[in-house]
Design a protein around this motif. Structure first.
Motif, PDB file in Angstrom:
ATOM      1  N   CYS A 321       2.081 -10.025  -0.754  1.00  0.00           N
ATOM      2  CA  CYS A 321       3.012  -9.052  -1.509  1.00  0.00           C
ATOM      3  C   CYS A 321       3.882  -9.801  -2.572  1.00  0.00           C
ATOM      4  O   CYS A 321       4.371 -10.506  -2.168  1.00  0.00           O
ATOM      5  N   CYS A 323       6.397  -7.699  -3.691  1.00  0.00           N
ATOM      6  CA  CYS A 323       7.558  -6.768  -3.980  1.00  0.00           C
ATOM      7  C   CYS A 323       8.839  -7.407  -4.339  1.00  0.00           C
ATOM      8  O   CYS A 323       9.409  -6.784  -5.350  1.00  0.00           O
ATOM      9  N   PHE A 339      -1.672  -4.291  -5.445  1.00  0.00           N
ATOM     10  CA  PHE A 339      -1.492  -2.917  -5.788  1.00  0.00           C
ATOM     11  C   PHE A 339      -2.796  -2.021  -5.883  1.00  0.00           C
ATOM     12  O   PHE A 339      -3.767  -2.404  -6.579  1.00  0.00           O
ATOM     13  N   CYS A 343      -2.861  -2.320  -0.944  1.00  0.00           N
ATOM     14  CA  CYS A 343      -1.682  -1.745  -0.525  1.00  0.00           C
ATOM     15  C   CYS A 343      -1.644  -0.512  -1.468  1.00  0.00           C
ATOM     16  O   CYS A 343      -1.815  -0.345  -2.649  1.00  0.00           O
ATOM     17  N   HIS A 344      -1.517   0.512  -0.617  1.00  0.00           N
ATOM     18  CA  HIS A 344      -1.246   1.978  -1.151  1.00  0.00           C
ATOM     19  C   HIS A 344      -0.523   2.747  -0.270  1.00  0.00           C
ATOM     20  O   HIS A 344      -0.311   2.380   0.864  1.00  0.00           O
ATOM     21  N   PRO A 345      -0.074   3.905  -0.472  1.00  0.00           N
ATOM     22  CA  PRO A 345       0.762   4.635   0.212  1.00  0.00           C
ATOM     23  C   PRO A 345       0.398   4.734   1.730  1.00  0.00           C
ATOM     24  O   PRO A 345       1.077   5.081   2.620  1.00  0.00           O
ATOM     25  N   PRO A 348       0.706   0.906   3.299  1.00  0.00           N
ATOM     26  CA  PRO A 348       1.485   0.014   2.601  1.00  0.00           C
ATOM     27  C   PRO A 348       1.661  -1.382   3.087  1.00  0.00           C
ATOM     28  O   PRO A 348       2.238  -1.373   4.321  1.00  0.00           O
ATOM     29  N   MET A 353       5.929   0.041  -1.578  1.00  0.00           N
ATOM     30  CA  MET A 353       4.921   1.230  -1.638  1.00  0.00           C
ATOM     31  C   MET A 353       5.296   2.390  -0.466  1.00  0.00           C
ATOM     32  O   MET A 353       4.382   3.383  -0.409  1.00  0.00           O
ATOM     33  N   CYS A 360       6.501   0.747  -6.843  1.00  0.00           N
ATOM     34  CA  CYS A 360       5.116   0.646  -6.709  1.00  0.00           C
ATOM     35  C   CYS A 360       4.621   1.894  -6.140  1.00  0.00           C
ATOM     36  O   CYS A 360       3.659   2.590  -6.474  1.00  0.00           O
ATOM     37  N   ARG A 361       5.144   2.775  -5.061  1.00  0.00           N
ATOM     38  CA  ARG A 361       4.921   4.143  -4.823  1.00  0.00           C
ATOM     39  C   ARG A 361       5.163   5.116  -5.996  1.00  0.00           C
ATOM     40  O   ARG A 361       4.137   5.833  -6.140  1.00  0.00           O
ATOM     41  N   TRP A 364       2.239   4.475  -8.403  1.00  0.00           N
ATOM     42  CA  TRP A 364       0.852   4.792  -7.836  1.00  0.00           C
ATOM     43  C   TRP A 364       0.864   6.433  -7.727  1.00  0.00           C
ATOM     44  O   TRP A 364      -0.379   7.009  -8.204  1.00  0.00           O
TER      45      TRP A 364
END
Length: 378
Positions: A321, A323, A339, A343-345, A348, A353, A360-361, A364
């Motif tokens: 990660c 972040c 990304f 890792c996605h909503p 996370p 995210m 990131c969120r 996305w």
């Protein structure tokens, strides 16, 4: 609807920006501190309609993203106690930690195995919980910046504060993170858009040190596309004129000194302390702690055992990660190795995210490509 020649219309400020002389640089980097600013910039597509030489960089404006691992794991441990209900803001529930294999990584995981977690919308909501469940210990896990600390301070000065309510405080001040970046030989930005919400509480003058000590244009901004474009125009005008000063471009809500009542309450109940920012390090005077007079309502004092487990000592981001680099504006969200892939909503890996203020969120949700793996030109 506002006409294009009206300051409330984004087209008005786009035209004013276009009229400015070229700053004679191939790259001008403007960092926006606030996650709310980043949401407007990204969802309104401002990056796509501004001059090519402008680079808008999301900065450390997500309190959930920097909440330290120690506090997340302590909150998980407390939620698993049969005598505790752990209350926190909704986005904090899904923030993943680095728990040992087989242990809950987040408060959401803790709920699955029987943890008592109550998402809330505002600090005052914990009063209702404490009164509804007088036989339980209500622990409010409070992560946030000054805009969260101010209403929490008001809550803690109430005469009728229930005895079964304690606070796991993980609040931070925003300005020390920017000061930390500016101490680098190249901080990664040439001008700053300061957060309007924080400035309504703390005052625009809190951000004057950037222009005065580091010679960088600084503009306090509001949150609509037009207000942000107005702030970008003000920053550009300073760069072109080779000036560095603080401009309050959000006088509708922000004064030089901020909300005197809120600041008084915060001074009354909080000390400022050196505090860790997850994956980044410890910043001087960047955290809030309850004053000793409120020790009876301090979860760290009432439940010291929740902070003694060795598993809470890890401070970094999960493996792979990036972040921390995103929070510091060192890379774009889509340049993170995970990304849009791991890792996605819905899954996370890192905190950026999770929150609606996490870059990131936000990227996305706007449909940012997952193939851009280039670092910002810092």
């Amino acid at each position: 609807m506002p006409q294009p020649d009206h300051p409330h219309d984004p087209a008005y400020w786009l035209a004013r920006i276009a009229e400015l002389p070229h700053p004679k640089t191939s790259r001008l980097r403007i960092m926006n501190v606030c996650g709310g600013h980043e949401r407007t910039i990204t969802h309104a597509g401002l990056r796509q309609i501004l001059p090519d030489y402008l680079q808008l960089i999301p900065g450390p404006g997500c309190p959930v993203c920097v909440c330290p691992e120690t506090d997340i794991q302590a909150a998980v441990a407390l939620s698993l106690r049969p005598d505790v209900i752990l209350a926190t803001f909704g986005d904090m529930v899904r923030v993943p930690g680095n728990a040992m294999k087989g242990k809950p990584r987040s408060l959401q995981d803790a709920r699955v195995v029987g943890g008592h977690v109550a998402p809330i919308a505002a600090p005052a909501d914990v009063l209702a919980l404490a009164r509804q469940y007088p036989d339980k210990q209500i622990v409010f896990f409070a992560a946030g910046f000054e805009t969260t600390a101010a209403p929490l301070a008001a809550l803690l000065t109430r005469a009728d504060l229930p005895g079964n309510l304690t606070i796991l405080l993980s609040a931070r001040q925003t300005w020390p993170a920017i000061d930390h970046l500016l101490q680098d030989e190249d901080p990664g930005f040439d001008a700053l858009i300061a957060p309007g919400h924080v400035a309504t509480v703390m005052g625009a003058r809190q951000w004057a040190f950037i222009a005065e000590n580091y010679d960088l244009p600084t503009v306090v901004a509001g949150f609509t596309p037009a207000l942000l474009l107005q702030a970008i125009h003000a920053a550009l005008a300073q760069v072109i004129a080779r000036e560095s000063r603080l401009v309050n471009a959000y006088p509708q809500c922000v004064t030089d000194e901020g909300n005197a009542r809120a600041r008084h309450l915060m001074d009354r109940v909080f000390d400022t302390i050196d505090a860790p920012w997850r994956g980044i390090g410890t910043f001087t005077s960047s955290g809030y702690a309850l004053r000793p007079a409120l020790a009876a309502h301090d979860a760290r004092e009432r439940f010291p055992e929740a902070f003694s487990d060795d598993s809470t000592l890890r401070m970094g981001m999960p493996a792979g990660c990036d972040c921390a680099a995103v929070v510091l504006g060192r890379i774009t969200p889509s340049a993170c190795r995970l990304f849009g892939t791991g890792c996605h909503p819905d899954n996370p890996v890192g905190p950026c995210m999770v929150s609606d203020e996490g870059a990131c969120r936000i990227w996305w949700q706007s449909g940012a490509p997952t193939t851009n793996r280039q670092k910002l030109a810092v």
